[in-house]
Scaffold this motif. Structure first.
Motif, PDB file in Angstrom:
ATOM      1  N   ASN A  70       0.845  -1.191   0.000  1.00  0.00           N
ATOM      2  CA  ASN A  70       0.000   0.000   0.000  1.00  0.00           C
ATOM      3  C   ASN A  70       0.880   1.240   0.000  1.00  0.00           C
ATOM      4  O   ASN A  70       1.506   1.580   0.995  1.00  0.00           O
ATOM      5  N   SER A 419     -19.496  -9.939   7.152  1.00  0.00           N
ATOM      6  CA  SER A 419     -18.506  -9.228   7.962  1.00  0.00           C
ATOM      7  C   SER A 419     -19.176  -8.123   8.765  1.00  0.00           C
ATOM      8  O   SER A 419     -20.309  -7.714   8.472  1.00  0.00           O
ATOM      9  N   PHE A 422     -16.479  -2.123   8.279  1.00  0.00           N
ATOM     10  CA  PHE A 422     -15.070  -1.725   8.351  1.00  0.00           C
ATOM     11  C   PHE A 422     -14.835  -0.547   7.415  1.00  0.00           C
ATOM     12  O   PHE A 422     -15.622  -0.287   6.487  1.00  0.00           O
ATOM     13  N   ARG A 424     -11.923   2.150   5.201  1.00  0.00           N
ATOM     14  CA  ARG A 424     -10.851   1.977   4.215  1.00  0.00           C
ATOM     15  C   ARG A 424      -9.526   1.583   4.874  1.00  0.00           C
ATOM     16  O   ARG A 424      -8.563   1.221   4.188  1.00  0.00           O
ATOM     17  N   ASN A 425      -9.455   1.686   6.191  1.00  0.00           N
ATOM     18  CA  ASN A 425      -8.273   1.230   6.925  1.00  0.00           C
ATOM     19  C   ASN A 425      -8.362  -0.253   7.272  1.00  0.00           C
ATOM     20  O   ASN A 425      -7.429  -0.818   7.852  1.00  0.00           O
ATOM     21  N   GLY A 426      -9.470  -0.895   6.925  1.00  0.00           N
ATOM     22  CA  GLY A 426      -9.619  -2.323   7.168  1.00  0.00           C
ATOM     23  C   GLY A 426     -10.341  -2.637   8.457  1.00  0.00           C
ATOM     24  O   GLY A 426     -10.640  -1.751   9.275  1.00  0.00           O
ATOM     25  N   THR A 432     -11.028  -9.019   6.374  1.00  0.00           N
ATOM     26  CA  THR A 432     -11.231  -7.575   6.204  1.00  0.00           C
ATOM     27  C   THR A 432     -10.013  -6.763   6.635  1.00  0.00           C
ATOM     28  O   THR A 432      -9.958  -5.558   6.379  1.00  0.00           O
ATOM     29  N   SER A 433      -9.024  -7.390   7.267  1.00  0.00           N
ATOM     30  CA  SER A 433      -7.778  -6.692   7.592  1.00  0.00           C
ATOM     31  C   SER A 433      -6.766  -6.792   6.460  1.00  0.00           C
ATOM     32  O   SER A 433      -5.696  -6.187   6.524  1.00  0.00           O
ATOM     33  N   ASP A 434      -7.124  -7.542   5.414  1.00  0.00           N
ATOM     34  CA  ASP A 434      -6.236  -7.722   4.261  1.00  0.00           C
ATOM     35  C   ASP A 434      -6.453  -6.579   3.267  1.00  0.00           C
ATOM     36  O   ASP A 434      -7.588  -6.284   2.880  1.00  0.00           O
ATOM     37  N   ASN A 435      -5.366  -5.935   2.837  1.00  0.00           N
ATOM     38  CA  ASN A 435      -5.463  -4.786   1.932  1.00  0.00           C
ATOM     39  C   ASN A 435      -6.178  -5.129   0.635  1.00  0.00           C
ATOM     40  O   ASN A 435      -6.908  -4.293   0.077  1.00  0.00           O
ATOM     41  N   VAL A 438      -9.916  -5.059   1.237  1.00  0.00           N
ATOM     42  CA  VAL A 438     -10.380  -3.678   1.415  1.00  0.00           C
ATOM     43  C   VAL A 438     -10.435  -2.962   0.066  1.00  0.00           C
ATOM     44  O   VAL A 438     -11.426  -2.287  -0.257  1.00  0.00           O
ATOM     45  N   GLU A 439      -9.379  -3.105  -0.731  1.00  0.00           N
ATOM     46  CA  GLU A 439      -9.343  -2.441  -2.034  1.00  0.00           C
ATOM     47  C   GLU A 439     -10.453  -2.949  -2.945  1.00  0.00           C
ATOM     48  O   GLU A 439     -11.087  -2.163  -3.670  1.00  0.00           O
TER      49      GLU A 439
END
Length: 623
Positions: A70, A419, A422, A424-426, A432-435, A438-439
């Motif tokens: 990122n 889920s 969340f 844009r920071n996840g 959902t913590s995976d970039n 999120v993207e």
């Protein structure tokens, strides 16, 4: 000599790499090779060598991976410039290494690949995993080996510079005097806490702060997703094997595998050419053989007569072979020897040898009980891979063709999961913590157009498809909900201002030679004395120590006063009383060695950086 034998041999490692090369065609298709010839536009040229667009794209991807995938708001052109600069530096270093005749042997590259943790399962090299990992990084086995060889050469060149630097006694004493220096000081701390107690924060100040800092009080845009996950371990539990199939596979492996043998050898080499002909070398070797047969020590004779100096120092030892490491004539001689026996003179491309068999180990095929579990796992893995990749293709097609996850769930039997919200920071869970998740979720195709996402793969074991279930735009939080938070912020800043004002008042008085006793007593402050303190003195605040050691002592030895603000807002007034120089004698042997190594590493890095700058400045570079 020994390295030449090994470099020119056709060992088991080389065969593994050939297997990798063959496997890439099966896994990635011929287009993975042919595709390498496409879109090879030149982006730079260094001393006549080209850097292509695909190379730059790979360098950019490596840069992105190194910062966690990122790059945030970084300018794309800046990223491209950094990546190209790295490629240019690597290329001028490679050109320098090639001019110097530096090489990395094929055997060294093979072993590096086999010992790469990312290519291992349970500590054992797995060719299939290696191929897939290389493919995921857009490498073929050939290009991966070439890239690895380049990296190892550059490290070798860097190490050469580090290894040639040294430290003088004067440098060591100078650095020791600085690093072991101690200081005598005292200090007082003007802390935060009660200086504004009972003082109301004006409503106008709160409202003004709210209006001028609305970005701090935004409820971030957030969404929640529905998703399905294809998991290889779930498929693994579906596959069952009967005992007969496992037994049959065992018998197949046993029957097709001959018992492997490893022999360890030593030799005495008589190099031919120059003043020694092959016939003369054979005669000389035969004479030495007579002496060995008479009881003289092989190792001592190797040290005295062998032209292979490296092995001679080790009794003539040239290591192990599985039957393919040494020239054919030596391998044939070894098979005819018992342990401890020495051959008649043996001729090879390197000269004439006396060969001694020093160890002989036979590895028999293990019994069924020892390998049954492994065979079952291998058979299952083959079936699971086929099922997984077949379903992966179905998942990709359905994700594109359908407008929801229902058909995917029904077709592949996958549970539709949900889920939490969340930003844009996840989020906080695995996915959902995976970039990449999120993207995909916040992409226009998924968020705005309402489509399913493309497949998101997690290694070779899991794959996900998602769609947005709910979405909330960013909104400004009402003032009344954050009034207390803003009041606390303003009070904290007011406390910092009051502490700083008092600290600066005390500092000014000390520097003017005035008494501060009444001021200190009125504010319930207290001096803390710290004598003979080091840079890492236990019990003394690290920020205070850093500030104290940054104070320049007075020329006449008088006290020096200094003020500093700590990260928590405390204002500290420091009185430096004395500076006590350090001495090399204060360090034990381990500390001296550590200090010397630090100087050598810094000097080596500086020398290498200077060398690299000179290479780049003198290179013919066009972009």
């Amino acid at each position: 000599m020994l390295q030449n034998i090994r470099d020119n041999s056709q060992g088991i490692v080389a065969k593994i790499i050939i297997g990798l090369i063959i496997g890439v065609f099966a896994l990635f298709g011929a287009e993975s090779i042919v595709g390498g010839f496409m879109n090879n536009a030149t982006v730079a040229e260094v001393n006549g060598d080209e850097i292509t667009e695909p190379q730059l794209a790979a360098s950019i991807q490596n840069l992105i991976n190194s910062v966690g995938g990122n790059l945030g708001d970084l300018d794309e052109e800046l990223v491209r410039e950094i990546a190209l600069g790295q490629l240019i530096e690597d290329l001028v270093l490679m050109q320098s290494a090639n001019r110097a005749g530096m090489v990395i042997s094929s055997d060294t590259i093979d072993r590096a690949i086999i010992n790469t943790p990312q290519f291992q399962i349970g500590g054992v090299f797995d060719a299939d995993l290696a191929l897939r990992t290389m493919g995921a990084q857009s490498f073929t086995p050939q290009s991966y080996r070439a890239t690895l060889a380049d990296q190892m050469l550059i490290r070798q060149l860097s190490s050469a510079y580090s290894a040639t630097t040294f430290v003088t006694q004067a440098e060591l004493e100078q650095l020791a005097a600085l690093t072991t220096q101690t200081r005598d000081l005292r200090y007082l701390s003007v802390t935060l806490g009660t200086r504004t107690l009972g003082e109301a924060i004006p409503a106008d100040d709160i409202e003004s702060y709210y209006m001028n800092n609305q970005s701090q009080f935004m409820q971030e845009e957030e969404l929640a997703i529905d998703y399905v996950v294809l998991e290889k371990n779930v498929i693994f539990n579906e596959v069952e094997l009967d005992a007969a199939r496992i037994q049959a596979q065992y018998e197949l492996e046993r029957d097709s595998t001959t018992s492997s043998a490893e022999r360890r050898a030593a030799h005495i080499l008589f190099e031919t050419g120059g003043n020694l002909s092959e016939a003369e070398a054979i005669t000389r070797a035969a004479e030495i053989k007579i002496r060995i047969d008479a009881g003289e020590d092989f190792a001592e004779l190797a040290l005295e007569f062998s032209n292979d100096i490296a092995s001679a120092r080790d009794g003539g030892d040239i290591g192990f072979t599985d039957g393919s490491a040494f020239p054919d004539s030596i391998e044939a001689a070894l098979t005819a020897l018992e342990v401890g026996q020495v051959s008649e003179p043996v001729v090879s491309e390197f000269g004439v040898h006396l060969v001694k068999l020093t160890e002989y180990d036979i590895a028999e095929f293990p019994p069924f009980e020892e390998v049954a579990e492994r065979i079952e796992r291998d058979l299952k893995s083959t079936e699971v891979d086929a099922l997984y990749f077949g379903r992966l293709e179905t998942l990709a097609n359905l994700a594109f063709e359908t407008g929801d996850l229902q058909d995917i769930s029904a077709e592949l039997g996958l549970e539709i999961r949900q889920s939490d919200f969340f930003t844009r920071n996840g989020g906080n869970d695995r996915f959902t913590s995976d970039n990449r998740v999120v993207e995909a979720a916040f992409s226009a195709d998924v968020l705005l157009d309402g489509n399913n996402s493309d497949i998101i793969e997690f290694g070779t074991t899991d794959a996900m498809v998602l769609r947005v279930r709910d979405h909330n735009d960013a909104v400004l939080i009402p003032l009344e909900e954050v009034r207390g938070e803003i009041a606390a912020l303003l009070r904290g800043q007011l406390e910092r201002d009051r502490a700083r004002a008092l600290g600066e008042e005390i500092l000014a008085a000390l520097q003017a030679g005035e008494s501060i006793d009444e001021l200190v007593a009125a504010n319930e402050l207290e001096w803390i004395t710290a004598e003979v303190v080091t840079r890492n003195q236990p019990g003394v605040n690290a920020e205070v120590l850093q500030a104290a050691f940054n104070i320049a002592p007075s020329e006449d030895g008088s006290n020096v006063y200094h003020g500093t603000v700590l990260n928590n807002g405390t204002f500290v007034v420091i009185e430096l009383n004395a500076v006590n120089p350090g001495n090399l004698d204060n360090l034990n042997e381990e500390e001296r060695n550590s200090l010397a190594n630090a100087i050598v590493q810094r000097s080596g890095r500086g020398a290498f950086d200077s060398y690299l700058r000179n290479l780049r400045n003198s290179a013919d570079i066009s972009q």
